[in-house]
Scaffold this active site. Structure first.
Site, PDB file in Angstrom:
ATOM      1  N   CYS A  85       0.838  -1.205   0.000  1.00  0.00           N
ATOM      2  CA  CYS A  85       0.000   0.000   0.000  1.00  0.00           C
ATOM      3  C   CYS A  85       0.878   1.263   0.000  1.00  0.00           C
ATOM      4  O   CYS A  85       1.543   1.538  -0.987  1.00  0.00           O
ATOM      5  CB  CYS A  85      -0.961  -0.043   1.185  1.00  0.00           C
ATOM      6  SG  CYS A  85      -2.262   1.186   1.044  1.00  0.00           S
ATOM      7  N   HIS A 180      -3.818  -5.125   0.541  1.00  0.00           N
ATOM      8  CA  HIS A 180      -3.261  -5.573   1.831  1.00  0.00           C
ATOM      9  C   HIS A 180      -3.282  -7.100   1.930  1.00  0.00           C
ATOM     10  O   HIS A 180      -4.309  -7.678   2.273  1.00  0.00           O
ATOM     11  CB  HIS A 180      -4.073  -4.974   2.986  1.00  0.00           C
ATOM     12  CG  HIS A 180      -3.799  -3.523   3.182  1.00  0.00           C
ATOM     13  ND1 HIS A 180      -2.807  -3.055   4.014  1.00  0.00           N
ATOM     14  CD2 HIS A 180      -4.361  -2.431   2.611  1.00  0.00           C
ATOM     15  CE1 HIS A 180      -2.779  -1.735   3.968  1.00  0.00           C
ATOM     16  NE2 HIS A 180      -3.717  -1.333   3.120  1.00  0.00           N
ATOM     17  N   GLU A 182      -2.021  -8.854   4.200  1.00  0.00           N
ATOM     18  CA  GLU A 182      -2.009  -9.294   5.599  1.00  0.00           C
ATOM     19  C   GLU A 182      -3.396  -9.431   6.208  1.00  0.00           C
ATOM     20  O   GLU A 182      -3.535 -10.046   7.266  1.00  0.00           O
ATOM     21  CB  GLU A 182      -1.145  -8.340   6.442  1.00  0.00           C
ATOM     22  CG  GLU A 182      -1.695  -6.923   6.624  1.00  0.00           C
ATOM     23  CD  GLU A 182      -1.374  -5.955   5.464  1.00  0.00           C
ATOM     24  OE1 GLU A 182      -1.224  -6.431   4.325  1.00  0.00           O
ATOM     25  OE2 GLU A 182      -1.318  -4.747   5.711  1.00  0.00           O
ATOM     26  N   SER A 234      -1.052 -13.217  37.747  1.00  0.00           N
ATOM     27  CA  SER A 234      -2.481 -12.906  37.802  1.00  0.00           C
ATOM     28  C   SER A 234      -3.329 -14.134  37.499  1.00  0.00           C
ATOM     29  O   SER A 234      -4.529 -14.130  37.718  1.00  0.00           O
ATOM     30  CB  SER A 234      -2.802 -11.814  36.786  1.00  0.00           C
ATOM     31  OG  SER A 234      -2.679 -12.348  35.477  1.00  0.00           O
ATOM     32  N   GLY A 236      -3.585 -15.048  34.429  1.00  0.00           N
ATOM     33  CA  GLY A 236      -3.804 -14.884  32.991  1.00  0.00           C
ATOM     34  C   GLY A 236      -2.699 -15.601  32.218  1.00  0.00           C
ATOM     35  O   GLY A 236      -1.696 -16.025  32.802  1.00  0.00           O
ATOM     36  N   VAL A 237      -2.879 -15.695  30.901  1.00  0.00           N
ATOM     37  CA  VAL A 237      -1.958 -16.486  30.088  1.00  0.00           C
ATOM     38  C   VAL A 237      -0.527 -15.926  30.142  1.00  0.00           C
ATOM     39  O   VAL A 237       0.436 -16.658  30.380  1.00  0.00           O
ATOM     40  CB  VAL A 237      -2.437 -16.527  28.617  1.00  0.00           C
ATOM     41  CG1 VAL A 237      -1.477 -17.315  27.753  1.00  0.00           C
ATOM     42  CG2 VAL A 237      -3.832 -17.122  28.532  1.00  0.00           C
ATOM     43  N   ASP A 238      -0.392 -14.618  29.951  1.00  0.00           N
ATOM     44  CA  ASP A 238       0.954 -14.050  29.806  1.00  0.00           C
ATOM     45  C   ASP A 238       1.769 -14.170  31.093  1.00  0.00           C
ATOM     46  O   ASP A 238       2.922 -14.618  31.067  1.00  0.00           O
ATOM     47  CB  ASP A 238       0.877 -12.585  29.364  1.00  0.00           C
ATOM     48  CG  ASP A 238       0.125 -12.430  28.057  1.00  0.00           C
ATOM     49  OD1 ASP A 238       0.040 -13.428  27.323  1.00  0.00           O
ATOM     50  OD2 ASP A 238      -0.378 -11.334  27.785  1.00  0.00           O
ATOM     51  N   SER A 239       1.177 -13.768  32.210  1.00  0.00           N
ATOM     52  CA  SER A 239       1.977 -13.842  33.444  1.00  0.00           C
ATOM     53  C   SER A 239       2.229 -15.305  33.825  1.00  0.00           C
ATOM     54  O   SER A 239       3.275 -15.631  34.388  1.00  0.00           O
ATOM     55  CB  SER A 239       1.320 -13.061  34.590  1.00  0.00           C
ATOM     56  OG  SER A 239       0.167 -13.703  35.066  1.00  0.00           O
ATOM     57  N   SER A 240       1.292 -16.191  33.496  1.00  0.00           N
ATOM     58  CA  SER A 240       1.494 -17.603  33.831  1.00  0.00           C
ATOM     59  C   SER A 240       2.647 -18.198  33.033  1.00  0.00           C
ATOM     60  O   SER A 240       3.488 -18.922  33.576  1.00  0.00           O
ATOM     61  CB  SER A 240       0.222 -18.416  33.540  1.00  0.00           C
ATOM     62  OG  SER A 240      -0.816 -17.982  34.366  1.00  0.00           O
TER      63      SER A 240
END
Ligand code: XMP
Length: 541
Positions: A85, A180, A182, A234, A236-240
């Site tokens: 683009c 685009h 993507e 927490s 949650g996925v990321d901190s775990s």
């Protein structure tokens, strides 16, 4: 050494998607703001690992005065280039072609005709015309367009309104598309990007996060040495996943602080302790601060005020615990001097890109990202997941042995049930909500869609129950009831910026409603939220 593709971000809303698609082809790529200079680029390529460069789109126009241009080094490093683009318009403008500005804009789906052979499109077609031309369904979003090709290029695709919809200089391996690739609306776009990085750039498809556990563990071990690390867990996925990775790397040098604010879902606190403390044997400090949080929230009904109170309280509790820990370091760690300790966070790559480009974050960030704390506590910041996309974080979590139910869980907002109890937060409301919500989630997990073989939990992006502090009349047995109402909310979305309500099967809704009304005394009415975002939001507050 890791081969890499560089994506220069000119500010498009969808640059992140380019990176995701390339990573999905198992090629490592990085996004950097496009205002880098030639010296930066040459240094970036000096390790010999750069395989190609992608130039993103932008809402800018090459005619504007303050517009970004492509650094010259992009064209002297000898690697393939793909402009998308605005990236294409910029290439045309800088390489001696002509761009017409202020042309009638073209937004939305378009059909592209392939004009000439090109490794980007060869053999690809969504359909063929009667005369045998290959046609591709693509997504357009542009005002300017390339009117004259730069020397060395030829047109390889066109649409009715855009005669040069793609151009290529095969000798120099420079390619550009006006549409685009993507976005999912460009049906074969993923394949085009895959061809660019694998066939044209010759990159190896060796970026498989699940296979990289050992190197990630080694990198963390080397970085941290014998220092102490504190992490806010927490559930949650990321901190775990960050906790599991660090635990594997440094064992007891890691201390997780898990603040229970009393507004978690049913069984959540126990589940976190079970996985981390009992199965992984990580050091987890569970802080039951529910009284404290509920006391601060008493009488407060404004959603933003509730969020602020919870955010501030969380920081206060976390900080007090962190200071206590630093004052008496864990066995096995070094002195515990401030310079020797780290604060780990589950920051992931989209957060890094968003902040790096100075863009507004797309999703409201969890207050568990304890911004500002590292400086206040004199801690160094450790972000073990900062190179990874969410899908890759999940892959890593599984490879580290976390339970799939934890790795694939729906997102849960930092303020927890406080934003799912409309108005004032009370412990009795939270208890009713927890029980109703657990039934909803249990039935979503249990009900399998025959067409896909997946559970309705996996077919939805986020599902939860909302407590409405209003009473309605019902009848149970011979008696009249006057009890509370809950709303079920289930949405499907890919980015959480827009969302559709999920068309859950009636039988599932019926079971959930009947179970909640029969099993949770205090609730006599269940409703289903059929609002899309926008104009509604996913949460009710
Ligand atoms: P909305 O309600 O804005 O939600 O459509 C979009 C996504 O953001 C989550 N959300 C939050 N997450 N703290 C968080 O950590 C918050 O205050 C917060 N508010 C909304 C929401 O759950 C959804 O995934």
């Amino acid at each position: 050494m890791q081969q890499k593709i560089l994506i220069l971000d000119f500010g498009s809303q969808v640059t992140l998607l380019i990176a995701r698609r390339i990573r999905e082809a198992h090629v490592y790529c990085e996004v950097h703001p496009a205002d880098v200079d030639d010296a930066w680029l040459r240094a970036y390529a000096s390790d010999g690992q750069l395989r190609g460069i992608v130039l993103s789109g932008s809402h800018a126009s090459v005619a504007a005065e303050d517009t970004l241009s492509i650094p010259d080094a992009v064209f002297t490093l000898g690697v393939p280039v793909l402009g998308i683009c605005y990236g294409m318009q910029c290439m045309a403008h800088q390489l001696g072609g002509r761009v017409e500005c202020g042309h009638q804009p073209e937004f939305g789906p378009a059909d592209v005709r392939v004009l000439a052979p090109s490794p980007l499109f060869d053999g690809l077609a969504d359909y063929k015309t009667a005369s045998g031309s290959a046609m591709l369904h693509v997504w357009m979003s542009h005002g300017d367009r390339v009117e004259a090709l730069p020397p060395g290029f030829r047109a390889v695709a066109s649409t009715e309104r855009c005669p040069i919809a793609a151009m290529a200089d095969e000798d120099r391996r420079w390619y550009a598309v006006q549409f685009h690739p993507e976005v999912t609306h460009t049906r074969l776009g993923v394949e085009m990007l895959r061809r660019f990085v694998l066939d044209i750039c010759g990159a190896q498809a060796d970026w498989i996060v699940g296979n990289r556990v050992d190197s990630l563990v080694a990198a963390m071990r080397e970085r941290v040495g014998s220092d102490q690390v504190i992490l806010g867990l927490s559930g949650g996925v990321d901190s775990s996943v960050a906790a599991a990775l660090l635990h594997r790397a440094i064992g007891q040098q890691l201390t997780c602080i898990f603040v229970d604010h009393g507004l978690l879902r049913q069984g959540e606190s126990e589940e976190v302790m079970e996985v981390f403390a009992h199965q992984l044997h990580a050091t987890v400090l569970r802080v039951d601060a529910s009284e404290q949080f509920l006391a601060k929230l008493a009488g407060v009904s404004d959603p933003e005020a509730k969020r602020k109170i919870i955010g501030a309280e969380f920081i206060a509790v976390f900080r007090a615990q962190a200071e206590r820990l630093l004052a008496c370091p864990q066995p096995g760690s070094r002195t515990g001097e401030r310079g020797d300790a780290w604060l780990a966070q589950g920051t992931i790559y989209p957060d890094v890109i968003e902040s790096g480009s100075g863009k507004k974050a797309a999703v409201i960030k969890s207050h568990h990202n304890v911004g500002g704390l590292p400086e206040q506590l004199g801690l160094r910041l450790l972000e073990p997941l900062r190179d990874l996309f969410k899908d890759e974080v999940r892959e890593l979590g599984l490879a580290l042995g976390l339970p799939p139910a934890m790795v694939y869980r729906h997102p849960f907002p930092g303020p927890g049930l406080a934003v799912r109890i409309l108005g004032e937060v009370r412990r009795d409301y939270a208890d009713l909500l927890r029980r109703a919500d657990a039934i909803f989630i249990e039935e979503l997990r249990r009900t399998i869609d025959p067409d896909t073989g997946k559970s309705w939990y996996d077919l939805t992006s986020q599902a939860f129950t909302v407590f409405l502090p209003v009473k309605s009349v019902g009848v149970m047995g011979d008696g009249r009831t006057y009890e509370y109402v809950v709303a079920l909310r289930a949405v499907q979305t890919s980015d959480f910026m827009t969302a559709d309500w999920a068309e859950l099967p009636y039988a599932l809704l019926k079971t959930v409603s009947s179970r909640i009304i029969n099993e949770v005394r205090g609730i006599n009415r269940v409703t289903y939220d059929i609002s899309s975002k926008p104009p509604a939001t996913i949460e009710w507050e």
